[in-house]
Write a protein that holds these residues in place. Structure first.
Motif, PDB file in Angstrom:
ATOM      1  N   PHE A  53     -11.431  52.421 -24.103  1.00 43.33           N
ATOM      2  CA  PHE A  53     -11.646  52.581 -25.542  1.00 43.33           C
ATOM      3  C   PHE A  53     -10.625  53.481 -26.207  1.00 43.33           C
ATOM      4  O   PHE A  53     -10.752  53.751 -27.395  1.00 43.33           O
ATOM      5  N   ARG A  54      -9.605  53.941 -25.495  1.00 39.37           N
ATOM      6  CA  ARG A  54      -8.738  54.960 -26.085  1.00 39.37           C
ATOM      7  C   ARG A  54      -8.006  54.460 -27.316  1.00 39.37           C
ATOM      8  O   ARG A  54      -7.796  55.219 -28.263  1.00 39.37           O
ATOM      9  N   THR A  55      -7.637  53.156 -27.329  1.00 42.96           N
ATOM     10  CA  THR A  55      -6.891  52.675 -28.498  1.00 42.96           C
ATOM     11  C   THR A  55      -7.790  52.628 -29.729  1.00 42.96           C
ATOM     12  O   THR A  55      -7.327  52.854 -30.842  1.00 42.96           O
ATOM     13  N   TRP A  56      -9.053  52.359 -29.496  1.00 44.07           N
ATOM     14  CA  TRP A  56      -9.977  52.260 -30.627  1.00 44.07           C
ATOM     15  C   TRP A  56     -10.188  53.604 -31.307  1.00 44.07           C
ATOM     16  O   TRP A  56     -10.533  53.662 -32.468  1.00 44.07           O
ATOM     17  N   PHE A  57     -10.016  54.654 -30.544  1.00 42.79           N
ATOM     18  CA  PHE A  57     -10.301  55.965 -31.121  1.00 42.79           C
ATOM     19  C   PHE A  57      -9.278  56.379 -32.154  1.00 42.79           C
ATOM     20  O   PHE A  57      -9.543  57.220 -32.994  1.00 42.79           O
ATOM     21  N   LYS A  58      -8.090  55.781 -32.066  1.00 48.55           N
ATOM     22  CA  LYS A  58      -7.073  56.172 -33.035  1.00 48.55           C
ATOM     23  C   LYS A  58      -7.368  55.558 -34.380  1.00 48.55           C
ATOM     24  O   LYS A  58      -6.864  56.003 -35.398  1.00 48.55           O
ATOM     25  N   VAL A 115     -14.327  67.343 -38.587  1.00 48.52           N
ATOM     26  CA  VAL A 115     -14.129  68.791 -38.601  1.00 48.52           C
ATOM     27  C   VAL A 115     -12.884  69.213 -37.837  1.00 48.52           C
ATOM     28  O   VAL A 115     -12.155  70.107 -38.256  1.00 48.52           O
ATOM     29  N   GLN A 116     -12.673  68.588 -36.706  1.00 51.61           N
ATOM     30  CA  GLN A 116     -11.634  69.082 -35.802  1.00 51.61           C
ATOM     31  C   GLN A 116     -10.873  67.894 -35.215  1.00 51.61           C
ATOM     32  O   GLN A 116     -10.946  67.654 -34.016  1.00 51.61           O
ATOM     33  N   PRO A 117     -10.160  67.152 -36.055  1.00 50.59           N
ATOM     34  CA  PRO A 117      -9.570  65.902 -35.556  1.00 50.59           C
ATOM     35  C   PRO A 117      -8.593  66.125 -34.395  1.00 50.59           C
ATOM     36  O   PRO A 117      -8.464  65.253 -33.544  1.00 50.59           O
ATOM     37  N   GLU A 118      -7.973  67.290 -34.333  1.00 55.12           N
ATOM     38  CA  GLU A 118      -6.992  67.470 -33.255  1.00 55.12           C
ATOM     39  C   GLU A 118      -7.685  67.488 -31.892  1.00 55.12           C
ATOM     40  O   GLU A 118      -7.089  67.155 -30.877  1.00 55.12           O
ATOM     41  N   PHE A 119      -8.955  67.809 -31.866  1.00 52.81           N
ATOM     42  CA  PHE A 119      -9.682  67.832 -30.602  1.00 52.81           C
ATOM     43  C   PHE A 119      -9.767  66.425 -30.002  1.00 52.81           C
ATOM     44  O   PHE A 119      -9.743  66.253 -28.786  1.00 52.81           O
ATOM     45  N   LEU A 120      -9.855  65.439 -30.882  1.00 55.53           N
ATOM     46  CA  LEU A 120      -9.926  64.060 -30.402  1.00 55.53           C
ATOM     47  C   LEU A 120      -8.581  63.557 -29.934  1.00 55.53           C
ATOM     48  O   LEU A 120      -8.500  62.654 -29.117  1.00 55.53           O
ATOM     49  N   GLN A 121      -7.539  64.148 -30.488  1.00 57.05           N
ATOM     50  CA  GLN A 121      -6.203  63.626 -30.194  1.00 57.05           C
ATOM     51  C   GLN A 121      -5.563  64.324 -29.002  1.00 57.05           C
ATOM     52  O   GLN A 121      -4.426  64.032 -28.674  1.00 57.05           O
ATOM     53  N   ILE A 122      -6.279  65.232 -28.381  1.00 58.66           N
ATOM     54  CA  ILE A 122      -5.605  66.022 -27.347  1.00 58.66           C
ATOM     55  C   ILE A 122      -5.144  65.182 -26.170  1.00 58.66           C
ATOM     56  O   ILE A 122      -4.314  65.612 -25.400  1.00 58.66           O
TER      57      ILE A 122
END
Lengths: 201, 213
Positions: free
Chosen positions: A118-123, A191-198
């Motif tokens: 699912f990693r591509t979907w998260f973007k 709230v913390q989008p960078e946390f998802l992109q790590i």
């Protein structure tokens, strides 16, 4: 999800330990300085989450949060889950030291699989991300229960029977995990989008 | 959008209420105690739910021979009379529960814990007057001997009455004592665990930062 000591046969124990060791090695290699704190916070969450029993119907359920770990940590969920399970084993006697490898594999491998699925979907924003988050929570538990059944069946019982029993027991948790993962991810995205992109680097 | 979320939530909760076997525990635990010649065992999952129709097997502590096996009832209880061979050999009993879904636990019932009171008719030590009543003793006169027998019989009966009354009283106490031996999750454990995790994070951060330089 914690298989007890003395149930599984040695080949299963060794195979589980080997997968866990490989996963932990990859996870530690992928871990960089900036991620350490995030990983440890999720380790602590995972460690505590399974202690909180939610009374539901005639029994209790507890959260596992494997899907969430997978989304946020990728391969690093292996060391995180290993540490959390180790502490649960020595503090609360859940599972055992010999089955630690198998238990780690059971919970971390599905998380990694979900991460890659699912990693591509998260973007992407919006609905797709929510759907992906739900599926991560749902599928990680489903695959985990299948792995438990597989581990048990390789030792004694017929696979179908064990799988039925264990998957049936986990159906409620699959939905709850899915929903909780979905809300957590949409909250983090706000709230913390960078946390998802790590995991993007 | 909000409606879909609500719908999913409601559906999930509904489904989980309908599911026949909700939840899954971390472990199953068993405790056993002796009550009036039978050994009672109770098996529960860590959430407090009884372990229904779980496999129970009893092995003797020394030679690991399987003495008997059975299944728990709806309340997770399983009781059996003290096995004769175990009583003879004074062996400890290892009672194992296997719930079939990967959970297993055992309870060691030591011989001294169940042999003390398994009398039920045969007191382990005869009452002090009993030696007087041995028929082989030549010095006792017939009528004295008869009197002695009566009082010995009375004593044996009294002994049994006290024994069974005590068993009835002590059974629940033994049960809760056995239950107390299980270690509960405490706040200290949880905080300690989180402390370990933070410490490990510190170590990892230290090594990763060394590498960065």
């Amino acid at each position: 999800m914690h298989i007890s000591e003395g149930i599984l046969s040695p080949p299963v124990l060794i195979a589980g330990a080997a997968v866990a060791a490989a996963g932990t090695a990859i996870g530690l290699k992928k871990l960089n300085y900036d991620k350490v704190m995030g990983v440890s916070i999720l380790t602590a969450t995972f460690f505590v989450a399974s202690l909180i029993h939610v009374p539901l119907g005639p029994g209790n359920v507890h959260l596992i949060l494997g899907g969430l770990m997978g989304i946020l940590l990728g391969w690093s969920c292996f060391p995180a889950i290993l540490v959390a399970l180790f502490l649960q084993t020595i503090f609360f006697q859940y599972g055992g030291l010999l089955v630690l490898g198998v238990n780690t594999t059971i919970m971390a491998l599905p998380a990694v699989i979900c991460f890659y699925l699912f990693r591509t979907w998260f973007k992407k924003d919006g609905k797709k991300r929510k759907l992906a988050a739900f599926s991560c929570g749902f599928l990680s538990i489903l695959i985990s229960s299948l792995l438990v059944a597989l581990a048990l069946s390789l030792t004694d019982k017929g696979f179908i029977r064990a799988a039925e029993l264990i998957v049936a027991a986990h159906i409620p948790i699959m939905f709850i995990e899915g929903i909780i993962t979905m809300f957590t991810v949409s909250f983090l995205a706000k709230v913390q989008p960078e946390f998802l992109q790590i995991n993007d680097q | 959008m909000n409606h879909t979320v609500l719908f999913t939530l409601a559906f999930g909760i509904l489904l989980s209420l309908l599911a026949p076997v909700p939840g899954h525990a971390h472990k199953v635990r068993i405790f056993a105690w002796e009550e009036g010649g039978t050994i009672k065992t109770e098996s529960v999952f860590s959430g407090g739910r009884p372990a229904k129709s779980a496999q129970i097997s009893v092995t003797s502590g020394q030679d690991r021979k399987l003495l008997l096996s059975g299944k728990t009832d709806d309340d997770g209880m399983f009781s059996f009379p003290v096995p004769a061979t175990a009583k003879e050999n004074q062996s400890d009993l290892e009672i194992t529960v296997n719930s079939g879904d990967g959970h297993k636990n055992s309870w060691l019932l030591e011989a001294r814990d169940y042999l003390q009171t398994t009398g039920n008719g045969t007191p382990p030590r005869p009452p002090p007057v009993a030696p007087d009543t041995f028929p082989g003793q030549p010095t006792t006169t017939p009528d004295l001997q008869q009197k002695g027998t009566v009082s010995a019989a009375d004593q044996a009966e009294l002994y049994n009455i006290i024994e069974s009354a005590l068993d009835k009283q002590l059974g629940p106490i033994r049960r809760s004592l056995a239950e107390l031996q299980d270690k509960k999750v405490s706040l200290q454990d949880i905080l300690g665990g989180i402390g370990y995790i933070l410490g490990l994070a510190g170590i990892a951060a230290y090594f990763k930062s060394q590498k960065n330089q």
